[in-house]
Design an enzyme around this catalytic site. Structure first.
Site, PDB file in Angstrom:
ATOM      1  N   CYS A 103      44.691 -56.319  -5.829  1.00 62.94           N
ATOM      2  CA  CYS A 103      43.446 -54.745  -5.447  1.00 62.94           C
ATOM      3  C   CYS A 103      44.135 -53.838  -6.365  1.00 62.94           C
ATOM      4  O   CYS A 103      43.078 -52.950  -7.256  1.00 62.94           O
ATOM      5  CB  CYS A 103      44.014 -54.205  -4.449  1.00 62.94           C
ATOM      6  N   HIS A 162      46.988 -51.157  -0.187  1.00 58.03           N
ATOM      7  CA  HIS A 162      46.114 -51.751  -0.676  1.00 58.03           C
ATOM      8  C   HIS A 162      45.145 -50.796  -0.822  1.00 58.03           C
ATOM      9  O   HIS A 162      45.292 -49.756  -0.805  1.00 58.03           O
ATOM     10  CB  HIS A 162      44.950 -52.014   0.480  1.00 58.03           C
ATOM     11  N   GLU A 174      36.063 -54.294  -4.178  1.00 56.13           N
ATOM     12  CA  GLU A 174      37.289 -54.647  -3.834  1.00 56.13           C
ATOM     13  C   GLU A 174      37.907 -55.826  -4.326  1.00 56.13           C
ATOM     14  O   GLU A 174      37.742 -56.951  -3.738  1.00 56.13           O
ATOM     15  CB  GLU A 174      38.644 -54.313  -2.045  1.00 56.13           C
TER      16      GLU A 174
END
Length: 288
Positions: A103, A162, A174
């Site tokens: 990420c 995240h 993402e």
């Protein structure tokens, strides 16, 4: 009359048959709608040109079918790298064979492409708490104030786990998890959604310093007994708003009673772990 009417009726029927076209299959219509819904692109106005370029760079990787890979994107230069096995995730067993991003690796790459400089080199927490923050948003503010290119994060003040790039209209791009490719998703509000940050891609303002040490906690108040806010995993660039004399601290062979307030973390840090003199030059005294 009967024959002429019958002939006219037959001709009309043939014309209707020739002009009739079958409706599109339901599955094809659904597929087209799903594809439109998952298009990776800037989906709302208001973003800076640099933020739009960051979105475009991330979306190019989506279109290329690049994999999520744990630890990917954290090489010496921004870009996809082979990943590692995540000990907590059995699905990551093939990540060392997959060239891609995790990420934060994707976010790093997107903004490096957008600005020509590696301005977000770090893990998700470091990117969220960046000294390049132009504006910050809490989870309670939802999506209303956000624009494409803003960074969305999930976790807590002690552990951000995240990060993703907002596209607008409730969508984000993402690198989500092992076993999947980069994707467009609905923004997952609720749960442990923590907030968002808008990146300042221009000159950095304020008093900027470097920390040293590992696992150094920032505190809710200028005291070692105060609640922990965030631990720096290693040397980190920080922005200091002001400093003041408070609780005396002895650590790593140093003693100091000076504490600095870090606005990006809304927290305090002993000056012991900030590179520079015990009382930082040019930094004003806090009035609170």
């Amino acid at each position: 009359m009967f024959r002429r009417s019958r002939l006219a009726g037959t001709l009309a029927g043939l014309a209707a048959l020739l002009l009739w076209a079958p409706p599109p299959a339901a599955s094809a219509t659904a597929t087209a709608a799903a594809t439109a819904a998952e298009t990776c692109a800037v989906r709302a106005p208001g973003a800076s040109a640099a933020a739009e370029r960051a979105v475009a760079a991330a979306c190019e990787q989506v279109a290329a079918g690049v994999w999520y890979t744990w630890g990917g994107g954290h090489g010496p230069q921004p870009g996809p790298t082979y990943g590692q096995v995540d000990p907590t995730d059995p699905a990551s067993e093939h990540d060392p064979e997959r060239l891609g991003f995790d990420c934060s690796g994707l976010v790093r790459y997107a903004y490096a492409r957008a600005t020509g400089s590696d301005i977000l080199n770090g893990v998700a927490a470091g990117q969220f708490y960046t000294h390049r923050a132009a504006e910050r948003f809490t989870a309670a503010q939802g999506l209303a104030p956000l624009v494409p290119g803003d960074l969305l994060v999930w976790g807590t003040s002690q552990k951000v786990h995240h990060i993703a790039l907002y596209l607008g209209a409730g969508k984000m791009v993402e690198a989500r998890q092992s076993g999947t490719k980069l994707m467009v998703s609905d923004v997952r509000l609720g749960g442990d959604y923590f907030g968002a940050v808008r990146v300042n891609t221009g000159p950095v303002t304020g008093h900027v310093f470097q920390t040293w040490g590992t696992g150094v906690w920032t505190k809710a108040e200028p005291s070692v007994r105060a609640a922990r806010v965030y631990a720096f995993p290693g040397p980190t660039t920080i922005r200091v708003q002001c400093q003041k004399h408070a609780e005396k601290v002895t650590s790593d062979g140093y003693t100091n009673d000076a504490w600095s307030y870090l606005p990006d973390y809304k927290a305090w840090m002993t000056n012991i772990y900030i590179k520079g003199p015990a009382w930082l030059d040019t930094v004003p005294t806090c009035t609170f």
